[in-house]
Design an enzyme around this catalytic site. Structure first.
Site, PDB file in Angstrom:
ATOM      1  N   ARG A 278       0.839  -1.339  -0.094  1.00 24.95           N
ATOM      2  CA  ARG A 278      -0.024  -0.203  -0.116  1.00 24.95           C
ATOM      3  C   ARG A 278       0.724   1.147   0.066  1.00 24.95           C
ATOM      4  O   ARG A 278       1.898   1.245   0.771  1.00 24.95           O
ATOM      5  CB  ARG A 278      -0.942   0.105   1.371  1.00 24.95           C
TER       6      ARG A 278
ATOM      7  N   GLU B 183      -3.208   7.781  -5.449  1.00 26.05           N
ATOM      8  CA  GLU B 183      -3.335   7.218  -6.650  1.00 26.05           C
ATOM      9  C   GLU B 183      -4.452   7.833  -7.538  1.00 26.05           C
ATOM     10  O   GLU B 183      -4.973   7.140  -8.325  1.00 26.05           O
ATOM     11  CB  GLU B 183      -3.654   5.501  -6.760  1.00 26.05           C
TER      12      GLU B 183
ATOM     13  N   HIS C 161      -0.023  -0.405 -10.069  1.00 28.40           N
ATOM     14  CA  HIS C 161      -0.855  -1.117  -9.213  1.00 28.40           C
ATOM     15  C   HIS C 161      -1.241  -2.519  -9.937  1.00 28.40           C
ATOM     16  O   HIS C 161      -2.477  -2.741  -9.639  1.00 28.40           O
ATOM     17  CB  HIS C 161      -1.931  -0.523  -8.633  1.00 28.40           C
TER      18      HIS C 161
END
Length: 324
Positions: free
Chosen positions: A229, A258, A297
């Protein structure tokens, strides 16, 4: 049970065909947000990916019993609001043990052997070796923060490369030390002595910014990899650590903020309220550095892992249905 399947991709419809007996599923390509919540009307359950934002307002608007997250993390769901609305929240805890671990080593190898720079050099028509000298992983020390399923697989891969491994986990299982060939140490010792540090822990209120200025001061010429994370790392502190050399390079599959900004600066005026502009600019500073590799990601994203996510989500939905 009527299920609204948000964040749906075309392959999911094909893959799940014939597997959804006793479940009436409608697929939506949209994420579940305040703007799209009306699409969930009339359903008993919703299933979402990490792009959905299930805040208090969304949960108050739903008339469902279950939010099935198609992810390990569930920080995109307001758990307190879910409890107040008597809505169960479940996740998929084990799908990415090998998948994320393999991506982790993809980043480590790309940094240690300067693979991206080498490809870029060839793309520019140059075949010389200048600036491409890397280092062996064999004999180096890897510090693994978090020894759940992903962290354990990272340790196994590291041992295959001949690396020495230490780990930090406040809830670690000491029986794993002999089984996998590593040693638990304090976080301070891990950061002080590791050549490579890799993060594999969930994000909690307690460990947000677990790597900040004080922790980076313990490192010296260390490679840092984060496939967990983004908010585990203080972005501003990481930029400074890269500047002063305590961190020699970083491989990041996650960033602290993000809400990505396009190259066109005009997009700056269209940011959502929950996006932190300062953090976005810092993220761009990281992405522009030659000593940082950023992937979108994507560590979870293998065909096999996505199948495991879909299958486990069906099990979660059926389990809830059987308890009703």
């Amino acid at each position: 049970m009527k299920v609204a399947w948000f964040d749906a991709e075309e392959w999911e419809k094909e893959y799940l065909e014939g597997k959804t007996s006793n479940l009436e599923i409608e697929f939506f390509s949209d994420s579940l947000t305040e703007e799209t919540v009306e699409k969930a009307e009339g359903f008993d359950a919703v299933t979402v990916f990490v792009d959905s934002h299930i805040n208090e307002k969304v949960l108050d608007s739903l008339e469902i019993d279950l939010v099935a997250c198609r992810s390990t993390g569930y920080d995109h769901v307001d758990l307190e609001a879910a409890e107040e609305n008597n809505i169960t929240v479940c996740n998929v805890p084990q799908y990415g043990g090998s998948t994320v671990a393999e991506h982790t080593f993809g980043l480590i190898l790309s940094l240690s052997r300067k693979i991206y720079e080498a490809i870029r050099k060839v793309d520019n028509g140059s075949f010389d070796h200048e600036g491409l000298r890397g280092f062996d992983l064999h004999g180096k020390k890897l510090g693994v923060i978090g020894t759940g399923a992903i962290g354990q697989n990272v340790i196994k891969i590291a041992r295959g490369f001949g690396m020495d491994v230490v780990a930090y986990d406040p809830y670690g299982d000491e029986s794993l030390e002999e089984e996998l060939g590593f040693m638990y140490v304090s976080l301070e010792d891990l950061l002080d002595h590791s050549d490579v540090v890799s993060l594999h822990c969930p994000l909690t209120d307690e460990n947000r910014h677990m790597l900040s200025s004080e922790e980076f001061e313990l490192m010296e010429d260390t490679l840092l990899v984060n496939t967990a994370r983004g908010a585990l790392i203080d972005t501003e502190a990481l930029i400074q650590a890269l500047e002063d050399g305590s961190v020699s390079g970083a491989g990041l599959d996650v960033l602290e903020e993000e809400c990505y900004v396009e190259e066109d600066i005009e997009v700056m005026g269209q940011l959502k309220d929950e996006c932190d502009l300062e953090l976005i600019l810092e993220d761009h500073m990281l992405m522009e550095r030659d000593d940082v590799l950023v992937t979108p990601h994507n560590a979870f994203n293998s065909r096999e892992a996505m199948h495991r996510i879909a299958d486990t989500t069906l099990e979660n939905l059926r389990s809830k249905e059987n308890r009703v």
